[in-house]
Design a protein around this motif. Structure first.
Motif, short mmCIF file in Angstrom:
data_model
loop_
_atom_site.label_atom_id
_atom_site.label_comp_id
_atom_site.label_asym_id
_atom_site.label_seq_id
_atom_site.Cartn_x
_atom_site.Cartn_y
_atom_site.Cartn_z
N GLN A 306 45.65 10.22 49.66
CA GLN A 306 45.48 11.38 49.35
C GLN A 306 46.53 11.99 48.16
OE1 GLN A 306 47.01 12.51 53.58
NE2 GLN A 306 45.02 13.74 53.66
N GLN A 395 49.42 12.29 58.10
CA GLN A 395 49.34 13.57 58.54
C GLN A 395 50.61 14.47 57.50
OE1 GLN A 395 49.55 13.35 62.50
NE2 GLN A 395 47.32 12.92 62.52
N SER A 398 49.59 14.98 54.20
CA SER A 398 48.78 16.49 54.39
C SER A 398 49.36 17.54 54.08
CB SER A 398 47.63 16.32 55.49
OG SER A 398 46.62 15.34 55.35
N LEU A 403 46.98 20.03 52.09
CA LEU A 403 45.64 19.64 52.36
C LEU A 403 45.67 19.76 53.68
CD1 LEU A 403 45.48 16.20 50.29
CD2 LEU A 403 44.72 18.55 49.59
N PRO A 404 44.46 19.96 54.36
CA PRO A 404 43.97 20.04 55.76
C PRO A 404 44.00 18.75 56.50
CG PRO A 404 42.04 20.27 54.48
CD PRO A 404 43.10 20.56 53.46
N PHE A 405 44.55 18.90 57.54
CA PHE A 405 44.59 17.27 58.50
C PHE A 405 43.25 16.99 58.27
CE2 PHE A 405 48.16 20.01 60.24
CZ PHE A 405 49.18 19.07 59.76
N SER A 407 40.50 14.79 60.35
CA SER A 407 40.07 14.21 61.82
C SER A 407 40.18 12.75 61.72
CB SER A 407 38.82 14.75 62.26
OG SER A 407 37.85 14.22 61.44
N ASN A 412 39.54 16.48 66.19
CA ASN A 412 40.47 17.23 65.26
C ASN A 412 41.85 17.40 65.47
OD1 ASN A 412 37.81 18.52 64.11
ND2 ASN A 412 37.94 20.19 65.75
N TYR A 414 45.68 19.22 64.63
CA TYR A 414 46.32 20.47 64.61
C TYR A 414 47.66 20.41 64.17
CZ TYR A 414 42.15 22.04 67.27
OH TYR A 414 40.80 22.23 67.56
N THR A 452 52.54 21.57 68.02
CA THR A 452 51.68 22.87 67.59
C THR A 452 51.62 23.80 68.44
OG1 THR A 452 50.88 21.65 65.81
CG2 THR A 452 50.05 23.91 66.19
#
Length: 467
Positions: A306, A395, A398, A403-405, A407, A412, A414, A452
């Motif tokens: 990433q 993660q 991210s 950045l979004p996680f 999947s 998905n 969180y 979370t």
């Protein structure tokens, strides 16, 4: 992408469980076959089916007897589940989901004189939605049944044939087979509603080479019983690179990209201890998929893909391994599952390409015989699941990069995933022939393997019957 097709066979396994609690251990042959017409749930690795099980509507006006004398075993099983979280999780929600499963098993020796040859066909139809999507927990999957099974009237689960040799000590099966119906399988685990251990375990069943019910792989399995209480089996399966084997309907068998193979191996021991014949099942196994899969974190230089913007490094092969057992501790009746049974196991997977590294579970099951309800059952179970180091690094990357996680095999994400624990207790009440009503409680610590959301308390129930 979430593997929404990956769930198990609860209504079938529960129908088997009812038979298991009433069949005497003496009704089984030396190699684990039930005597013809007397039930299912063999003591060895044979694939359980519904032939010979009790039916809500009895003999169907003589139709069942007529068919079974000719080697035709037709069964229809219903499973309806309700589940909601009292507290915790991503949102408060409750869902109703269900499934109808139809199975046709044919003994061609009875029907046409073809000795030692069986065929099996299993299709399902379902409704409802995934409770995990609103709960925020795809890791443990508290429910067994969800989804419309491809939005088709009859989603193909399995279609294969068995041929026996050497007085049934060697069995060759080939066709469209859910791998977990043969390997790392324990029908007793489906008495619990949490699907992570139902039939076969996570993490293996969420990886392409080990996907299970109602998804299947084209392949073959060879099973051998060298002694009365031991077995060895191996399988070879085509691996689908798609999210759903056979497409969303299960019938698209000629998918592109089926060139890679998953090879599976398992050996087991099925002892019966003492004068009370305290039955046990111990199995250890391994599978290797020779496909190439992207590393969950690293680029070709070993850093975050990433951060570098490079493609993730491709890894050669994917593996999973397991040890599973169940053992009757105290017998309370003559049935093969009539007593206090401990059930447990551990599973590992290759953490750099599979998001879950390991999974451990331990539980107790007790039939209702001590309180004069032999077809009732009560159980408790504890599960612990560790996510892999590679997925945590991804993660954390991210988060650092904003950045979004991403999947993974469990759906998905969180938050940064570490571990999750599940505590479950249930009571299954036998209400009618081949029909049970179950009450279930689960407590999920770290839903989705993150911090979370708050820990979730879940109440559920289900109705299962074999028509």
């Amino acid at each position: 992408m979430a593997l929404l097709a990956a769930t198990q066979m609860p209504s079938i396994a529960r129908a088997q469980s009812e038979t298991a609690r009433t069949l005497d251990t003496d009704q089984y042959t030396a190699i684990g076959f039930p005597i013809a017409g007397q039930g299912a749930v063999p003591i060895g690795p044979l694939v359980p089916s519904l032939y010979g099980n009790p039916h809500l509507f009895g003999d169907w006006g003589g139709a069942q007897s007529w068919m079974q004398k000719r080697g035709i075993f037709l069964n229809i099983a219903l499973n309806e589940e309700y589940m909601g979280n009292v507290t915790g999780g991503r949102t408060r929600d409750n869902v109703l989901a269900g499934q109808v499963a139809a199975e046709l098993d044919i003994d061609w020796q009875k029907l046409a004189g073809f000795q030692g040859f069986w065929t099996h066909l299993l299709v399902v139809n379902g409704h409802g939605r995934n409770f995990s999507s609103t709960l925020g927990d795809y890791v443990s999957n508290p429910e067994q049944i969800y989804g419309s099974r491809g939005n088709v009237v009859a989603h193909l689960v399995s279609m294969y044939a068995d041929k026996t040799f050497l007085n049934d000590r060697v069995i060759l099966s080939a066709g469209v087979i859910p791998t977990g119906t043969f390997f790392d399988f324990d029908a007793l685990a489906c008495n619990f509603m949490n699907v992570s251990v139902c039939g076969n375990f996570a993490p293996g069943k969420y990886a392409p080479g080990g996907r299970d019910w109602p998804s299947a792989n084209i392949g073959a399995v060879l099973r051998v019983r060298p002694t009365e209480r031991t077995y060895i089996m191996g399988g070879l399966f085509a691996v689908s690179p798609h999210a759903f084997n056979g497409g969303v309907s299960g019938w698209a068998l000629a998918q592109d990209g089926l060139g890679k193979l998953s090879s599976q191996f398992e050996t087991g021991w099925d002892p019966a201890f003492g004068k009370d014949k305290l039955l046990g099942h111990y199995k250890i196994g391994f599978y290797y998929d020779n496909s190439r899969y992207p590393n969950l974190y690293e680029d070709r230089y070993g850093g975050s893909y990433q951060a570098s913007g490079l493609a993730a490094r491709k890894e050669s092969g994917m593996w999973s391994s397991w040890f599973m057992f169940d053992q009757m501790l105290v017998r309370s009746g003559k049935g093969i599952a009539d007593g206090l049974i401990v059930i447990g196991g551990v599973g590992y997977a290759q953490g750099n390409v599979v998001a879950m590294r390991d999974h451990e579970w331990i539980g107790l099951l007790q039939s209702g015989s001590p309180w004069h309800r032999p077809l009732d059952e009560v159980g408790i179970m504890f599960q612990h699941m560790n996510m892999s180091r590679s997925i945590r690094l991804q993660q954390q990357s991210s988060v650092a990069l904003g950045l979004p996680f991403v999947s993974n095999q469990w759906g998905n994400v969180y938050g940064v995933q570490n571990w999750e624990q599940v505590y479950e207790a249930f009571y299954s009440l036998h209400v009618l022939p081949a029909t049970s009503l179950q009450f279930d409680f689960q407590y999920l610590q770290h839903p989705g393997a993150t911090t979370t959301f708050k820990d979730a308390a879940i109440l559920g129930g289900q109705l299962t019957t074999n028509f």
